[in-house]
Design a protein around this motif. Sequence first.
Motif, PDB file in Angstrom:
ATOM      1  N   ILE A  88     -18.723  10.711 -46.061  1.00 58.67           N
ATOM      2  CA  ILE A  88     -18.110  11.649 -46.566  1.00 58.67           C
ATOM      3  C   ILE A  88     -18.446  13.060 -47.224  1.00 58.67           C
ATOM      4  CG2 ILE A  88     -16.166  11.832 -48.577  1.00 58.67           C
ATOM      5  CD1 ILE A  88     -15.518   8.978 -47.902  1.00 58.67           C
ATOM      6  N   TRP A  89     -19.494  12.750 -47.867  1.00 58.04           N
ATOM      7  CA  TRP A  89     -20.373  14.000 -48.524  1.00 58.04           C
ATOM      8  C   TRP A  89     -20.703  15.159 -47.417  1.00 58.04           C
ATOM      9  CZ3 TRP A  89     -26.022  13.753 -49.511  1.00 58.04           C
ATOM     10  CH2 TRP A  89     -26.448  14.759 -50.207  1.00 58.04           C
ATOM     11  N   LEU A  90     -21.136  14.810 -46.208  1.00 56.40           N
ATOM     12  CA  LEU A  90     -21.849  15.513 -45.110  1.00 56.40           C
ATOM     13  C   LEU A  90     -20.980  15.850 -44.046  1.00 56.40           C
ATOM     14  CD1 LEU A  90     -25.627  14.466 -45.689  1.00 56.40           C
ATOM     15  CD2 LEU A  90     -24.390  16.292 -46.574  1.00 56.40           C
ATOM     16  N   TRP A  91     -19.778  15.317 -43.919  1.00 55.44           N
ATOM     17  CA  TRP A  91     -18.797  15.598 -42.993  1.00 55.44           C
ATOM     18  C   TRP A  91     -18.573  16.963 -42.764  1.00 55.44           C
ATOM     19  CZ3 TRP A  91     -17.356  11.845 -39.420  1.00 55.44           C
ATOM     20  CH2 TRP A  91     -16.429  12.194 -38.442  1.00 55.44           C
ATOM     21  N   PRO A  92     -18.833  17.681 -41.309  1.00 59.93           N
ATOM     22  CA  PRO A  92     -18.667  18.812 -41.172  1.00 59.93           C
ATOM     23  C   PRO A  92     -17.427  19.322 -41.110  1.00 59.93           C
ATOM     24  CG  PRO A  92     -19.644  17.706 -39.234  1.00 59.93           C
ATOM     25  CD  PRO A  92     -19.406  16.906 -40.203  1.00 59.93           C
ATOM     26  N   ASN A  93     -17.110  20.486 -41.582  1.00 58.89           N
ATOM     27  CA  ASN A  93     -15.708  21.062 -41.615  1.00 58.89           C
ATOM     28  C   ASN A  93     -15.211  21.816 -40.335  1.00 58.89           C
ATOM     29  OD1 ASN A  93     -15.201  20.054 -44.218  1.00 58.89           O
ATOM     30  ND2 ASN A  93     -16.015  21.804 -45.141  1.00 58.89           N
ATOM     31  N   PRO A 135     -11.192  11.931 -46.068  1.00 63.29           N
ATOM     32  CA  PRO A 135     -12.243  10.857 -46.395  1.00 63.29           C
ATOM     33  C   PRO A 135     -11.882   9.439 -46.326  1.00 63.29           C
ATOM     34  CG  PRO A 135     -11.765  12.726 -48.272  1.00 63.29           C
ATOM     35  CD  PRO A 135     -10.672  13.170 -47.196  1.00 63.29           C
ATOM     36  N   GLY A 136     -10.545   9.138 -46.399  1.00 61.64           N
ATOM     37  CA  GLY A 136     -10.166   7.952 -46.292  1.00 61.64           C
ATOM     38  C   GLY A 136     -10.214   7.464 -44.640  1.00 61.64           C
ATOM     39  N   ALA A 137     -10.139   8.586 -44.057  1.00 64.72           N
ATOM     40  CA  ALA A 137     -10.195   8.153 -42.422  1.00 64.72           C
ATOM     41  C   ALA A 137     -11.615   7.818 -42.251  1.00 64.72           C
ATOM     42  CB  ALA A 137      -9.420   9.169 -41.717  1.00 64.72           C
ATOM     43  N   ILE A 138     -12.548   8.819 -42.501  1.00 66.95           N
ATOM     44  CA  ILE A 138     -14.026   8.812 -42.368  1.00 66.95           C
ATOM     45  C   ILE A 138     -14.506   7.642 -42.673  1.00 66.95           C
ATOM     46  CG2 ILE A 138     -15.958  10.004 -42.985  1.00 66.95           C
ATOM     47  CD1 ILE A 138     -14.582  12.688 -43.273  1.00 66.95           C
ATOM     48  N   CYS A 139     -14.042   7.188 -44.179  1.00 64.08           N
ATOM     49  CA  CYS A 139     -14.588   5.840 -44.461  1.00 64.08           C
ATOM     50  C   CYS A 139     -13.995   4.750 -43.866  1.00 64.08           C
ATOM     51  CB  CYS A 139     -14.173   6.007 -46.122  1.00 64.08           C
ATOM     52  SG  CYS A 139     -14.997   4.629 -46.932  1.00 64.08           S
ATOM     53  N   ARG A 140     -13.191   4.705 -43.316  1.00 66.35           N
ATOM     54  CA  ARG A 140     -12.498   3.640 -42.736  1.00 66.35           C
ATOM     55  C   ARG A 140     -13.327   3.291 -41.309  1.00 66.35           C
ATOM     56  NH1 ARG A 140      -7.386   4.949 -42.398  1.00 66.35           N
ATOM     57  NH2 ARG A 140      -7.278   6.000 -40.465  1.00 66.35           N
ATOM     58  N   PHE A 141     -13.370   4.282 -40.516  1.00 67.90           N
ATOM     59  CA  PHE A 141     -14.188   4.225 -39.350  1.00 67.90           C
ATOM     60  C   PHE A 141     -15.688   3.846 -39.449  1.00 67.90           C
ATOM     61  CE2 PHE A 141     -10.309   6.119 -37.761  1.00 67.90           C
ATOM     62  CZ  PHE A 141      -9.824   5.472 -36.905  1.00 67.90           C
ATOM     63  N   GLY A 169     -16.542   9.801 -34.900  1.00 68.23           N
ATOM     64  CA  GLY A 169     -16.096  11.177 -34.332  1.00 68.23           C
ATOM     65  C   GLY A 169     -15.279  11.285 -33.056  1.00 68.23           C
ATOM     66  N   ALA A 170     -15.382  10.153 -32.218  1.00 71.85           N
ATOM     67  CA  ALA A 170     -14.360   9.740 -31.438  1.00 71.85           C
ATOM     68  C   ALA A 170     -13.106   9.612 -31.826  1.00 71.85           C
ATOM     69  CB  ALA A 170     -14.891   8.577 -30.232  1.00 71.85           C
ATOM     70  N   ALA A 171     -12.808   8.867 -32.944  1.00 71.08           N
ATOM     71  CA  ALA A 171     -11.701   8.620 -33.464  1.00 71.08           C
ATOM     72  C   ALA A 171     -10.828   9.652 -34.178  1.00 71.08           C
ATOM     73  CB  ALA A 171     -11.677   7.149 -34.315  1.00 71.08           C
ATOM     74  N   LEU A 172     -11.578  10.543 -34.632  1.00 67.65           N
ATOM     75  CA  LEU A 172     -10.953  11.754 -35.628  1.00 67.65           C
ATOM     76  C   LEU A 172     -11.103  13.125 -34.953  1.00 67.65           C
ATOM     77  CD1 LEU A 172     -12.710  10.196 -39.071  1.00 67.65           C
ATOM     78  CD2 LEU A 172     -10.280   9.984 -38.212  1.00 67.65           C
ATOM     79  N   PRO A 173     -10.089  13.530 -34.315  1.00 66.21           N
ATOM     80  CA  PRO A 173     -10.032  14.790 -33.704  1.00 66.21           C
ATOM     81  C   PRO A 173     -10.688  15.902 -34.735  1.00 66.21           C
ATOM     82  CG  PRO A 173      -7.954  13.674 -33.189  1.00 66.21           C
ATOM     83  CD  PRO A 173      -8.744  13.014 -34.288  1.00 66.21           C
ATOM     84  N   ALA A 174     -11.305  16.981 -34.475  1.00 68.15           N
ATOM     85  CA  ALA A 174     -11.715  18.033 -35.042  1.00 68.15           C
ATOM     86  C   ALA A 174     -10.629  18.626 -36.048  1.00 68.15           C
ATOM     87  CB  ALA A 174     -12.208  19.178 -34.229  1.00 68.15           C
ATOM     88  N   GLY A 175     -10.693  18.389 -37.382  1.00 67.15           N
ATOM     89  CA  GLY A 175      -9.866  19.120 -38.199  1.00 67.15           C
ATOM     90  C   GLY A 175      -8.973  17.970 -38.833  1.00 67.15           C
ATOM     91  N   THR A 176      -9.086  16.781 -38.583  1.00 63.21           N
ATOM     92  CA  THR A 176      -7.925  15.856 -38.949  1.00 63.21           C
ATOM     93  C   THR A 176      -8.794  14.646 -39.714  1.00 63.21           C
ATOM     94  OG1 THR A 176      -8.471  14.374 -37.014  1.00 63.21           O
ATOM     95  CG2 THR A 176      -6.724  16.066 -36.801  1.00 63.21           C
ATOM     96  N   ALA A 177      -9.908  14.957 -40.285  1.00 65.76           N
ATOM     97  CA  ALA A 177     -10.702  14.037 -40.738  1.00 65.76           C
ATOM     98  C   ALA A 177     -10.513  14.044 -42.339  1.00 65.76           C
ATOM     99  CB  ALA A 177     -12.398  14.084 -40.483  1.00 65.76           C
TER     100      ALA A 177
END
Length: 186
Positions: free
Chosen positions: A181-186, A129-135, A119-127
Amino acid sequence: MSVAALWLPILVSAVAVFVVSSIIHMTPLWHKTDYPRYASEDRVLDALRSLNIPPGDYMMPRPSSSAEMRSPEFKEKLKRGPAVTMTVFPPWSGSMVGNLSQWFGYALVVSLLAGYVAGAALPAGTATPGAICRFVSTTAFIGYAVALWQMSIWYRRAWSMTLKSTFDGLIYAAVTCGVFIWLWPN
């Protein structure tokens, strides 16, 4: 993104890891040989029982000071052997049910940390699946596996056991990643 916005993937990933871990440890997969049976188990247990050792962690021989560690008597104890690191449990039923809440709590903390980092690494709207998984998976893997390595480095736990637990950590990290990835809020 705030951790509060990630409450659902945090909770569901902790539950998923808990379930996967239970399956891994309750079936005779790769952990079956982690703790081999000692041939003279009854004799050792009888000897330890007679000493009435309180539950805890022990290392023997254990010097009382650095001066004693350098003494010829202590060096002789080391040379004579054996050296022992052991954890003494109170009498128990053999069931790990009492540890389940602690394990779930730990999985929840790991998922919380993974959610915080992502959440800290990925500003809203930039996440993506690859970035979410990486962090998320990197943080979860560190939480589940990396700290185990010191047991083989410092306390001579069998590397085979540590490597199997590291593989478990990879599985838990992948499960955590998938849920986020499945439940990340949009």
